[in-house]
Design a protein around this motif. Structure first.
Motif, PDB file in Angstrom:
ATOM      1  N   LYS A  14      -2.638   3.211   0.917  1.00 32.43           N
ATOM      2  CA  LYS A  14      -3.892   2.870   0.241  1.00 32.43           C
ATOM      3  C   LYS A  14      -3.861   3.436  -1.156  1.00 32.43           C
ATOM      4  O   LYS A  14      -3.332   4.534  -1.365  1.00 32.43           O
ATOM      5  N   CYS A  15      -4.464   2.722  -2.080  1.00 29.95           N
ATOM      6  CA  CYS A  15      -4.612   3.221  -3.449  1.00 29.95           C
ATOM      7  C   CYS A  15      -5.477   4.490  -3.385  1.00 29.95           C
ATOM      8  O   CYS A  15      -6.508   4.496  -2.710  1.00 29.95           O
ATOM      9  N   ILE A  16      -5.046   5.567  -4.052  1.00 31.66           N
ATOM     10  CA  ILE A  16      -5.810   6.811  -3.969  1.00 31.66           C
ATOM     11  C   ILE A  16      -7.113   6.718  -4.761  1.00 31.66           C
ATOM     12  O   ILE A  16      -7.992   7.559  -4.619  1.00 31.66           O
ATOM     13  N   PHE A  17      -7.235   5.683  -5.604  1.00 32.35           N
ATOM     14  CA  PHE A  17      -8.434   5.577  -6.442  1.00 32.35           C
ATOM     15  C   PHE A  17      -9.507   4.682  -5.825  1.00 32.35           C
ATOM     16  O   PHE A  17     -10.669   5.061  -5.762  1.00 32.35           O
ATOM     17  N   CYS A  18      -9.131   3.497  -5.331  1.00 34.77           N
ATOM     18  CA  CYS A  18     -10.151   2.610  -4.734  1.00 34.77           C
ATOM     19  C   CYS A  18     -10.080   2.617  -3.212  1.00 34.77           C
ATOM     20  O   CYS A  18     -10.928   2.061  -2.542  1.00 34.77           O
ATOM     21  N   ARG A  19      -9.040   3.227  -2.651  1.00 38.56           N
ATOM     22  CA  ARG A  19      -8.827   3.367  -1.212  1.00 38.56           C
ATOM     23  C   ARG A  19      -8.676   2.035  -0.475  1.00 38.56           C
ATOM     24  O   ARG A  19      -8.957   1.942   0.709  1.00 38.56           O
ATOM     25  N   SER A  24      -1.445   4.340  -7.272  1.00 39.80           N
ATOM     26  CA  SER A  24      -2.495   3.441  -7.728  1.00 39.80           C
ATOM     27  C   SER A  24      -2.144   1.969  -7.516  1.00 39.80           C
ATOM     28  O   SER A  24      -0.987   1.578  -7.660  1.00 39.80           O
ATOM     29  N   CYS A  25      -3.156   1.147  -7.211  1.00 36.39           N
ATOM     30  CA  CYS A  25      -2.940  -0.299  -7.164  1.00 36.39           C
ATOM     31  C   CYS A  25      -2.952  -0.813  -8.610  1.00 36.39           C
ATOM     32  O   CYS A  25      -3.363  -0.094  -9.520  1.00 36.39           O
ATOM     33  N   SER A  26      -2.518  -2.042  -8.813  1.00 31.48           N
ATOM     34  CA  SER A  26      -2.387  -2.518 -10.199  1.00 31.48           C
ATOM     35  C   SER A  26      -3.750  -2.662 -10.868  1.00 31.48           C
ATOM     36  O   SER A  26      -3.914  -2.417 -12.057  1.00 31.48           O
ATOM     37  N   ARG A  27      -4.741  -3.012 -10.057  1.00 32.98           N
ATOM     38  CA  ARG A  27      -6.088  -3.186 -10.601  1.00 32.98           C
ATOM     39  C   ARG A  27      -6.638  -1.857 -11.145  1.00 32.98           C
ATOM     40  O   ARG A  27      -7.137  -1.785 -12.273  1.00 32.98           O
ATOM     41  N   CYS A  28      -6.544  -0.788 -10.321  1.00 35.19           N
ATOM     42  CA  CYS A  28      -7.026   0.529 -10.761  1.00 35.19           C
ATOM     43  C   CYS A  28      -6.202   1.025 -11.941  1.00 35.19           C
ATOM     44  O   CYS A  28      -6.745   1.552 -12.905  1.00 35.19           O
ATOM     45  N   SER A  29      -4.887   0.828 -11.824  1.00 33.65           N
ATOM     46  CA  SER A  29      -3.985   1.325 -12.842  1.00 33.65           C
ATOM     47  C   SER A  29      -4.403   0.868 -14.246  1.00 33.65           C
ATOM     48  O   SER A  29      -4.345   1.628 -15.214  1.00 33.65           O
TER      49      SER A  29
HETATM   50 ZN   LIG Z   1      -7.013   0.831  -6.531  1.00 29.39          ZN
END
Ligand SMILES: [Zn+2]
Length: 214
Positions: free
Chosen positions: A15-20, A30-35
């Motif tokens: 899971k992305c640590i930012f948006c989970r 991070s996922c590309s969107r959060c990144s």
């Molecule tokens: Zn994310």
């Protein structure tokens, strides 16, 4: 990918640590969107900490970075350390000019450590040590807990922290150049207190890095 990792990935998809959200994550967790949307920082100065020659942080303490750091610190997401440390290593490589002999961290007090179970700054320092291939050592101990810095005025913050840190003896970093790690740098008064003690113990140069700055 080895079979054990593949199995773990199926049981606990990353899971992305930012948006989970379950997603393909990069080396920073991070996922590309959060990144694309993370509040990035870089090098900065800490006027409150004259003993510290330079400071840097990959992120600003805001939005998704703030929530991820709160989970890392208070919700036992210890595994985030590796991802934050990678971003911190990039910052150090591009923003800290000068040799670093040793990495250390702003420690928790024993009482706080017992309560929380882990020292988040130590986790970051140890991961950063692997990333940068620079040894990591405990140089400071926190000998008393104080009122949260956020509840105090600027002047109170400085006196609030006097006598809070002590150099661990025998001191291992005389004449060394030290990178001091903390999770978040806000006013810099904690870095100031810690680096003051390190300087007095004989450290030659002090740099500071955090995962985020306020
Ligand atoms: Zn994310």
């Amino acid at each position: 990918m080895d079979p054990a990792t593949r199995l773990l990935d199926r049981l606990f998809p990353p899971k992305c640590i930012f948006c989970r959200k379950v997603s393909d994550i990069n080396e920073y967790g991070s996922c590309s969107r959060c990144s694309a949307a993370l509040p990035r920082s870089g090098h900065f100065s800490i006027p409150a900490a004259p003993s510290c020659s330079a400071a840097c942080a990959p992120y600003h303490y805001a939005g998704a970075v703030r929530s991820a750091l709160l989970r890392f610190k208070f919700s036992r997401r210890k595994g985030y350390a590796r991802f934050f440390a990678r971003a911190m290593a990039d910052s150090v490589r591009s923003d800290i000019k000068g040799r670093i002999d040793c990495i250390t961290w702003v420690p928790l007090s024993r009482a706080r450590l017992r309560k929380r179970g882990y020292d988040q700054a130590r986790c970051l320092a140890e991961e950063l040590s692997k990333e940068l291939n620079i040894p990591c050592a405990p140089l400071l101990e926190k000998i008393k807990d104080v009122r949260p810095q956020s509840s105090l005025s600027r002047k109170e913050r400085l006196t609030n922290l006097s006598g809070v840190f002590r150099a661990i003896s025998p001191f291992q970093a005389k004449d060394a150049s030290v990178l001091l790690v903390d999770d978040i740098i806000t006013t810099g008064s904690t870095v100031a207190a810690a680096s003051g003690v390190l300087k007095k113990a004989g450290v030659r140069v002090i740099f500071a890095v955090s995962a985020a700055r306020d």
